[in-house]
Design a protein around this motif. Sequence first.
Motif, PDB file in Angstrom:
ATOM      1  N   VAL A  33     -13.858   0.094   7.941  1.00 14.29           N
ATOM      2  CA  VAL A  33     -12.564  -0.533   8.386  1.00 14.29           C
ATOM      3  C   VAL A  33     -12.454  -1.325   6.870  1.00 14.29           C
ATOM      4  O   VAL A  33     -13.364  -1.687   6.209  1.00 14.29           O
ATOM      5  N   VAL A  34     -11.062  -1.011   6.298  1.00  9.53           N
ATOM      6  CA  VAL A  34     -10.794  -1.612   4.897  1.00  9.53           C
ATOM      7  C   VAL A  34     -10.059  -2.638   5.148  1.00  9.53           C
ATOM      8  O   VAL A  34      -8.728  -2.624   5.680  1.00  9.53           O
ATOM      9  N   VAL A  35     -10.063  -3.756   4.230  1.00 10.22           N
ATOM     10  CA  VAL A  35      -9.233  -4.748   4.121  1.00 10.22           C
ATOM     11  C   VAL A  35      -8.741  -4.978   2.613  1.00 10.22           C
ATOM     12  O   VAL A  35      -9.789  -4.820   1.801  1.00 10.22           O
ATOM     13  N   VAL A  36      -7.397  -4.992   2.431  1.00 13.80           N
ATOM     14  CA  VAL A  36      -7.179  -4.898   0.925  1.00 13.80           C
ATOM     15  C   VAL A  36      -6.339  -6.127   0.490  1.00 13.80           C
ATOM     16  O   VAL A  36      -5.397  -6.791   1.420  1.00 13.80           O
ATOM     17  N   SER A  37      -6.456  -6.498  -0.567  1.00  7.80           N
ATOM     18  CA  SER A  37      -5.505  -7.748  -1.264  1.00  7.80           C
ATOM     19  C   SER A  37      -4.305  -7.002  -2.112  1.00  7.80           C
ATOM     20  O   SER A  37      -4.512  -5.697  -2.259  1.00  7.80           O
ATOM     21  N   ALA A  38      -3.308  -8.070  -2.341  1.00  8.36           N
ATOM     22  CA  ALA A  38      -2.368  -7.290  -3.212  1.00  8.36           C
ATOM     23  C   ALA A  38      -2.867  -6.896  -4.677  1.00  8.36           C
ATOM     24  O   ALA A  38      -3.766  -7.196  -5.078  1.00  8.36           O
ATOM     25  N   MET A  39      -2.001  -6.159  -5.216  1.00 11.50           N
ATOM     26  CA  MET A  39      -2.555  -5.248  -6.381  1.00 11.50           C
ATOM     27  C   MET A  39      -2.381  -6.307  -7.411  1.00 11.50           C
ATOM     28  O   MET A  39      -1.451  -6.920  -7.620  1.00 11.50           O
ATOM     29  N   GLY A  40      -3.568  -6.406  -8.532  1.00 12.46           N
ATOM     30  CA  GLY A  40      -3.604  -7.158  -9.257  1.00 12.46           C
ATOM     31  C   GLY A  40      -3.091  -8.584  -9.433  1.00 12.46           C
ATOM     32  O   GLY A  40      -3.515  -9.150  -8.364  1.00 12.46           O
ATOM     33  N   MET A  64       6.655 -14.751   4.381  1.00  8.52           N
ATOM     34  CA  MET A  64       7.011 -13.395   4.287  1.00  8.52           C
ATOM     35  C   MET A  64       7.070 -12.644   3.168  1.00  8.52           C
ATOM     36  O   MET A  64       6.678 -11.362   3.091  1.00  8.52           O
ATOM     37  N   LEU A  65       7.366 -13.334   1.967  1.00 12.47           N
ATOM     38  CA  LEU A  65       7.657 -12.686   0.759  1.00 12.47           C
ATOM     39  C   LEU A  65       6.231 -12.198   0.182  1.00 12.47           C
ATOM     40  O   LEU A  65       5.883 -11.103  -0.064  1.00 12.47           O
ATOM     41  N   LEU A  66       5.275 -13.285   0.311  1.00 12.12           N
ATOM     42  CA  LEU A  66       3.756 -12.975  -0.214  1.00 12.12           C
ATOM     43  C   LEU A  66       3.105 -11.967   0.584  1.00 12.12           C
ATOM     44  O   LEU A  66       2.371 -11.207   0.032  1.00 12.12           O
ATOM     45  N   THR A  67       3.430 -11.838   1.871  1.00 15.87           N
ATOM     46  CA  THR A  67       2.942 -10.649   2.479  1.00 15.87           C
ATOM     47  C   THR A  67       3.065  -9.368   2.094  1.00 15.87           C
ATOM     48  O   THR A  67       2.623  -8.250   2.373  1.00 15.87           O
ATOM     49  N   ALA A  68       4.238  -9.405   1.594  1.00 16.02           N
ATOM     50  CA  ALA A  68       4.652  -8.055   1.031  1.00 16.02           C
ATOM     51  C   ALA A  68       3.522  -7.584   0.054  1.00 16.02           C
ATOM     52  O   ALA A  68       3.460  -6.075   0.046  1.00 16.02           O
ATOM     53  N   GLY A  69       2.889  -8.175  -0.601  1.00 18.49           N
ATOM     54  CA  GLY A  69       2.056  -7.886  -1.658  1.00 18.49           C
ATOM     55  C   GLY A  69       1.013  -6.887  -1.083  1.00 18.49           C
ATOM     56  O   GLY A  69       0.479  -5.652  -1.539  1.00 18.49           O
ATOM     57  N   GLU A  70       0.362  -7.264  -0.193  1.00 16.76           N
ATOM     58  CA  GLU A  70      -0.620  -6.580   0.725  1.00 16.76           C
ATOM     59  C   GLU A  70      -0.302  -5.528   1.472  1.00 16.76           C
ATOM     60  O   GLU A  70      -1.053  -4.681   1.477  1.00 16.76           O
ATOM     61  N   ARG A  71       0.960  -5.439   1.756  1.00 14.22           N
ATOM     62  CA  ARG A  71       1.687  -4.293   2.385  1.00 14.22           C
ATOM     63  C   ARG A  71       1.630  -3.008   1.518  1.00 14.22           C
ATOM     64  O   ARG A  71       1.691  -2.006   1.892  1.00 14.22           O
ATOM     65  N   ILE A  72       2.159  -3.520   0.150  1.00 12.47           N
ATOM     66  CA  ILE A  72       2.155  -2.427  -0.668  1.00 12.47           C
ATOM     67  C   ILE A  72       0.763  -1.762  -0.877  1.00 12.47           C
ATOM     68  O   ILE A  72       0.674  -0.637  -0.840  1.00 12.47           O
ATOM     69  N   SER A  73      -0.356  -2.465  -1.129  1.00 11.54           N
ATOM     70  CA  SER A  73      -1.578  -2.175  -1.556  1.00 11.54           C
ATOM     71  C   SER A  73      -2.205  -1.249  -0.192  1.00 11.54           C
ATOM     72  O   SER A  73      -2.700  -0.189  -0.513  1.00 11.54           O
ATOM     73  N   GLY A 124     -11.132   8.448  14.886  1.00 13.85           N
ATOM     74  CA  GLY A 124     -11.764   9.243  13.448  1.00 13.85           C
ATOM     75  C   GLY A 124     -10.977   8.639  12.295  1.00 13.85           C
ATOM     76  O   GLY A 124     -11.150   9.157  11.295  1.00 13.85           O
ATOM     77  N   ALA A 125     -10.013   7.904  12.414  1.00 16.67           N
ATOM     78  CA  ALA A 125      -9.156   7.527  11.271  1.00 16.67           C
ATOM     79  C   ALA A 125      -9.557   6.201  10.662  1.00 16.67           C
ATOM     80  O   ALA A 125     -10.460   5.584  10.978  1.00 16.67           O
ATOM     81  N   ILE A 126      -9.270   5.998   9.380  1.00 11.42           N
ATOM     82  CA  ILE A 126      -9.830   4.747   8.599  1.00 11.42           C
ATOM     83  C   ILE A 126      -8.690   3.792   8.435  1.00 11.42           C
ATOM     84  O   ILE A 126      -7.496   4.039   8.144  1.00 11.42           O
ATOM     85  N   PRO A 127      -8.946   2.742   9.372  1.00  8.10           N
ATOM     86  CA  PRO A 127      -7.980   1.678   9.462  1.00  8.10           C
ATOM     87  C   PRO A 127      -7.925   0.835   8.220  1.00  8.10           C
ATOM     88  O   PRO A 127      -8.961   0.480   7.474  1.00  8.10           O
ATOM     89  N   ILE A 128      -6.591   0.726   7.430  1.00  7.38           N
ATOM     90  CA  ILE A 128      -6.663   0.192   6.052  1.00  7.38           C
ATOM     91  C   ILE A 128      -5.669  -1.392   6.778  1.00  7.38           C
ATOM     92  O   ILE A 128      -4.601  -1.190   7.037  1.00  7.38           O
ATOM     93  N   VAL A 129      -6.262  -2.483   6.505  1.00  8.54           N
ATOM     94  CA  VAL A 129      -5.690  -3.762   6.868  1.00  8.54           C
ATOM     95  C   VAL A 129      -5.245  -4.605   5.707  1.00  8.54           C
ATOM     96  O   VAL A 129      -6.049  -4.848   4.759  1.00  8.54           O
ATOM     97  N   ALA A 130      -3.843  -5.252   5.917  1.00  9.64           N
ATOM     98  CA  ALA A 130      -3.428  -6.129   4.967  1.00  9.64           C
ATOM     99  C   ALA A 130      -4.073  -7.221   4.959  1.00  9.64           C
ATOM    100  O   ALA A 130      -4.144  -7.889   6.058  1.00  9.64           O
ATOM    101  N   GLY A 131      -4.786  -7.809   3.862  1.00 10.31           N
ATOM    102  CA  GLY A 131      -5.604  -9.034   4.070  1.00 10.31           C
ATOM    103  C   GLY A 131      -4.825 -10.240   3.962  1.00 10.31           C
ATOM    104  O   GLY A 131      -3.415 -10.078   3.755  1.00 10.31           O
ATOM    105  N   PHE A 132      -5.234 -11.495   4.258  1.00  9.48           N
ATOM    106  CA  PHE A 132      -4.459 -12.677   3.801  1.00  9.48           C
ATOM    107  C   PHE A 132      -3.308 -13.151   4.621  1.00  9.48           C
ATOM    108  O   PHE A 132      -2.587 -14.040   4.428  1.00  9.48           O
ATOM    109  N   GLN A 133      -3.100 -12.494   5.805  1.00  9.34           N
ATOM    110  CA  GLN A 133      -1.995 -12.482   6.600  1.00  9.34           C
ATOM    111  C   GLN A 133      -2.147 -12.393   7.847  1.00  9.34           C
ATOM    112  O   GLN A 133      -3.271 -11.845   8.598  1.00  9.34           O
ATOM    113  N   GLY A 134      -1.283 -13.238   9.048  1.00 14.92           N
ATOM    114  CA  GLY A 134      -1.489 -13.203  10.258  1.00 14.92           C
ATOM    115  C   GLY A 134      -0.211 -13.133  10.939  1.00 14.92           C
ATOM    116  O   GLY A 134       0.824 -13.432  10.374  1.00 14.92           O
ATOM    117  N   VAL A 135      -0.128 -13.501  12.496  1.00 12.94           N
ATOM    118  CA  VAL A 135       0.867 -13.913  12.805  1.00 12.94           C
ATOM    119  C   VAL A 135       0.659 -15.117  13.955  1.00 12.94           C
ATOM    120  O   VAL A 135      -0.404 -15.137  14.534  1.00 12.94           O
TER     121      VAL A 135
END
Length: 418
Positions: A33-40, A64-73, A124-135
């Motif tokens: 399972v992968v967690v990723v931060s916003a690019m650069g 809302m704006l900042l979570t967009a960074g992790e959505r991109i990556s 069998g899929a690899i989940p990629i989760v946006a870090g730094f955010q929740g609901v």
Amino acid sequence: MQKYGGSSVADAASVKRVAQRIVDTKKQGNEVVVVVSAMGDTTDELIELAEQVSPNPAARELDMLLTAGERISMAVLAMAIHDLGLEARSYTGSQAGLITDSTHGKARIIDVAPERIQKALSEGAIPIVAGFQGVSKSTKDITTLGRGGSDTTAVALAAALKADFCEIYTDVDGIFTADPRIVKKAHPLKTITYEEVLELSANGAKVLHSRCVEYARRFKVKVHVRSSFSNNEGTWLITEDERKSGMEQAIISGVAQDLADAKVTIVGVPDKPGTAATIFENIANAGVNIDMIVQNVSVGSSGKTDVTFTCPKADGDKALKCLESIKDKINFDSLDYDDQIAKISLVGAGMKSHPGVSATLFRAMAQIGANIEMISTSEIRLSVVTRASIAAKAVEAIHTAFEMDSDNEAIVYAGTGR
Ligand code: ASP
Ligand code: MG
């Protein structure tokens, strides 16, 4: 569980490199399972954009704006994995089941319900989760966990999914004895205790998000901090008991500097019961977080003393205004404000049982002509305040004095250190 920080996915080429690493891990027979931060530096750029639009951005919208960074990556990383022939599925924090309280900008995780992640894994899929955010559970709004919060996402998910361990990928080979961008002779540690990391991150070291370490300690998540640019083993977080039973028993683990604080001195405070209480009650009510406090003995017959404390520079104005407003009540003489200070902290679990640590540190400071303005200690930390202008030099001198210098120059693979 693997978490990739912003500098590991800074551009398209890096995203592809990380995708390869994930695919290799999966092909070795692991569930990943992968967690990723916003690019650069995306998050910093988004904050700057918000500030250009609004001097004081609405907290809900900023999140809302900042979570967009992790959505991109997360989306581009999933695409890159597809091109390598495996299935990856990206999920926002909310979709991954990261439930938080409703405090925008520094929300706390209160529950993790990763059903969709478990389903993806079982297919069998690899989940990629946006870090730094929740609901938020109550408002249903999107929240962020505070700067550097992707580490916490990764550890929280690792705990909920009972992962064997959580790899935190960054741009250096682990947690170093000092910031390798400042001390060229710093070296990566093989192990460090949860308590030591907490002290280092609370005292200016840009290592792991504090909440991530607290969470990992509480839920017994094994954390391995390492570089995504090499295959070197990094640093493992361990408990004090593991440290005691291990081979390696370093007295000192590292030295950190913090330039974010200012020093406030209240000159000529009447030395009588109740004044400190009144001062610090008012400061607390103003919402100012105090770090160190020093009070001198009162001088001779005047019956007056000086009280000095440090607080974040960002709270300096608030602190001064608050003190001005109680000047007559307390009857002090004047206020001094100094934001050119550095706090330097030496951290090590072995300090508890080794005499002479403070003497060595003070001697190292003396040898470079650095004046010590304040001192504070915890069981495993010794901090001094000195001039900001000599902070880097002092950190280096202390690093040498405690024999932490390595023969090789530390490698920084990427990142702007921003
Ligand atoms: N992107 C966020 C930040 O820069 C979260 C993270 O990197 O962990 O603070
Ligand atoms: Mg970042």
